[in-house]
Design a protein around this motif. Structure first.
Motif, PDB file in Angstrom:
ATOM      1  N   SER A 153      12.059  35.145  -2.911  1.00 34.07           N
ATOM      2  CA  SER A 153      13.205  34.428  -3.482  1.00 34.07           C
ATOM      3  C   SER A 153      14.426  34.496  -2.573  1.00 34.07           C
ATOM      4  O   SER A 153      14.588  35.420  -1.782  1.00 34.07           O
ATOM      5  CB  SER A 153      13.563  35.002  -4.859  1.00 34.07           C
ATOM      6  N   PHE A 212      10.794  38.932 -11.006  1.00 37.77           N
ATOM      7  CA  PHE A 212      11.069  37.841 -10.075  1.00 37.77           C
ATOM      8  C   PHE A 212      10.625  38.252  -8.674  1.00 37.77           C
ATOM      9  O   PHE A 212      10.638  39.430  -8.334  1.00 37.77           O
ATOM     10  CB  PHE A 212      12.567  37.543 -10.091  1.00 37.77           C
ATOM     11  N   VAL A 226      12.751  29.902  -5.109  1.00 33.99           N
ATOM     12  CA  VAL A 226      11.547  30.622  -4.711  1.00 33.99           C
ATOM     13  C   VAL A 226      10.856  29.824  -3.612  1.00 33.99           C
ATOM     14  O   VAL A 226      10.621  28.613  -3.765  1.00 33.99           O
ATOM     15  CB  VAL A 226      10.599  30.828  -5.907  1.00 33.99           C
ATOM     16  N   ILE A 284       8.030  33.483 -12.657  1.00 34.90           N
ATOM     17  CA  ILE A 284       9.074  32.550 -12.224  1.00 34.90           C
ATOM     18  C   ILE A 284       9.532  31.761 -13.445  1.00 34.90           C
ATOM     19  O   ILE A 284       8.762  30.992 -14.021  1.00 34.90           O
ATOM     20  CB  ILE A 284       8.550  31.607 -11.123  1.00 34.90           C
ATOM     21  N   THR A 313      13.524  27.087 -12.326  1.00 31.41           N
ATOM     22  CA  THR A 313      13.726  27.653 -10.988  1.00 31.41           C
ATOM     23  C   THR A 313      13.370  26.621  -9.921  1.00 31.41           C
ATOM     24  O   THR A 313      12.346  25.933 -10.017  1.00 31.41           O
ATOM     25  CB  THR A 313      12.849  28.911 -10.785  1.00 31.41           C
TER      26      THR A 313
END
Length: 507
Positions: A78, A41, A87, A398, A402
């Motif tokens: 993030s 991430f 994000v 990702i 998200t």
């Protein structure tokens, strides 16, 4: 005996402290395990337990704070807002890769509690899948039928300018706040398309509608899910629904907007003839009738209300805010204003209204308008997206679901794309021959599949209104007052309230 009770009391006191300490440690540990950054991430600032990065941003200048964080953590980083990972995407090339090249993977909107409690899963702007595709397709085709983005809509816009110009002239060059008049003028264009008629500026209905839209856009960060009270609501929804606070006032404002539209629909139905299509509402009522009983039907009156709200959002506040920035920039840079007026006088003169066909012959005017949009930065964080599958961006993974925040500010002020990014400079949009030049990084309406629904209408309104105002008025600040370019952060970035002088050029 007293010593025994004292001993028991101290034990109970110690035991309670131990329990409290254990509970706190357990909650923090559970939060860490549940919400730790996934493998691969994007990096970002260290989140606090429970609240994440909720209180570590300056929410009066969120877009600037997010742009600054990119300098430390990179163009893709993030944040954890409450219990939700987000994000943030920065810089034009990254935004282009995400919104255009991988646009299919980022075409969804996140389904967050506050946003859902407002829209109830209806409308165009915040729905996904079949609902979104069906409603957006219908809206675009219907509005095109009534001139959306076409030459046939020019007379409607120019007629509305005439009413607005009369309002401006009534102040006879004395200082006034243009906010309400501009809001009314732009709102009336949508009213003509949706309701089939305009309102007089003195009409309380239009005043309530314009004011409600402005208040919603200033206070509603539910669609730019980074404000603290929105994150509290989204993280602790069951509790927040029962507590007083700004969110309750916010819902009350939305209900007022819905009631206004519901009343318009009720009045429409009293004179509705399915064989005659006067406006968007007539077409939608016919669509409801035609789709009854169909399995995949998304047309009903509640959805109609939410779709009308979305159309007002897409086609009113952003345009009126841009025009208010335009007046300020012209007052601040009178030499640029004079150059625009000279070009308009040479190409159009004073005897006729401008037309969209004049745009090609007004490169400097067009460049100034684009620079106003760039510097005004009306929608600094666009609207949030959501990944509908796992995607690779900036070398990071990702996951599906998200929330993605496209930081349009970082593109409009990208040092790699603009020669003087923080200076008002219309030369950004002119080539060496003085002709208008498109710039790829100019994305005030965002990009990709979720491009602003009202972009074509906004471009037409902005050009015709701005050119007409420059043709008929000279804008300046009241005596002894300097233009202040400070902003108020909300869904849109609007100038703080101001007064200005509009001097009729014919006089």
């Amino acid at each position: 005996m007293d010593s025994i009770f004292s001993l028991i009391g101290s034990y109970i006191d110690w035991d309670f402290k131990s329990l409290l300490l254990f509970t706190v440690v357990f909650i923090i540990a559970a939060d860490f395990v549940k919400n730790r950054r996934p493998v691969g991430f994007p990096p970002g600032p260290l989140p606090l337990p429970i609240v994440g990065n909720m209180f570590s941003l300056d929410h009066t200048r969120t877009h600037e704070a997010l742009t600054q964080l990119a300098e430390k953590y990179g163009d893709v980083y993030s944040l954890r807002m409450g219990q939700v990972w987000m994000v943030v995407l920065n810089r034009f090339e990254v935004l282009k890769e995400a919104l255009v090249t991988q646009g299919d993977s980022l075409a969804d909107r996140p389904q967050l509690p506050m946003q859902h409690d407002v829209t109830h899963g209806l409308g165009i702007g915040f729905t996904n899948g079949h609902m979104w595709r069906q409603q957006r397709r219908f809206a675009l085709s219907t509005l095109r039928y009534f001139g959306f983005g076409k030459k046939s809509l020019e007379p409607v816009i120019l007629d509305e300018f005439t009413h607005c110009a009369e309002e401006f002239r009534s102040f006879k060059g004395k200082p006034f706040n243009p906010h309400l008049a501009i809001n009314n003028a732009v709102s009336n264009i949508i009213c003509s398309l949706v309701f089939g008629h305009r309102f007089e500026y003195s009409d309380e209905k239009l005043g309530r509608c314009s004011s409600t839209i402005f208040i919603v856009f200033f206070f509603d960060n539910s669609i730019v899910p980074i404000s603290s009270f929105v994150q509290l609501y989204n993280s602790f929804t069951v509790l927040m629904r029962r507590l007083p606070g700004p969110h309750q006032r916010f819902f009350q404002i939305w209900r007022a907007m819905f009631d206004f539209i519901r009343q318009e629909i009720k009045e429409h139905k009293q004179t509705w003839d399915p064989s005659e299509q006067r406006d968007y509402i007539d077409c939608y009522l016919k669509e409801i009738q035609m789709n009854k009983g169909k399995r995949d039907n998304t047309f009903d009156e509640e959805n109609l209300i939410m779709c009308v709200v979305d159309l007002f959002a897409a086609g009113s506040e952003t345009t009126s805010t841009t025009l208010r920035w335009a007046f300020l920039y012209m007052a601040k840079y009178p030499e640029i204003q004079e150059k625009v007026q000279a070009e308009i006088d040479r190409v159009i003169g004073q005897s006729r209204h401008p037309s969209m066909e004049d745009r090609a012959n007004l490169p400097n005017t067009d460049a100034v308008l684009h620079e106003i949009q760039r510097m005004g930065n009306i929608a600094p964080l666009s609207l949030p997206h959501s990944t509908n599958r796992d995607v690779q961006l900036g070398g990071y993974t990702i996951p599906k679901g998200t929330t993605i925040i496209p930081n349009l500010t970082s593109a409009l002020f990208d040092k790699n794309e603009w020669e003087t990014p923080f200076t008002f400079n219309p030369e950004h949009f002119l080539n060496e021959e003085g002709k208008f030049m498109k710039r790829a990084a100019f994305i005030p309406f965002s990009a990709g599949k979720r491009l602003c629904l009202g972009e074509n209408l906004a471009r037409m309104e902005l050009f015709l209104f701005f050119t007409s105002f420059m043709q008929h008025f000279t804008f300046s600040m009241p005596a002894g007052v300097k233009p202040v370019l400070d902003y108020r952060f909300g869904i849109t970035l609007s100038p703080k309230e101001y007064e200005i002088c509009a001097i009729a050029r014919q006089e």
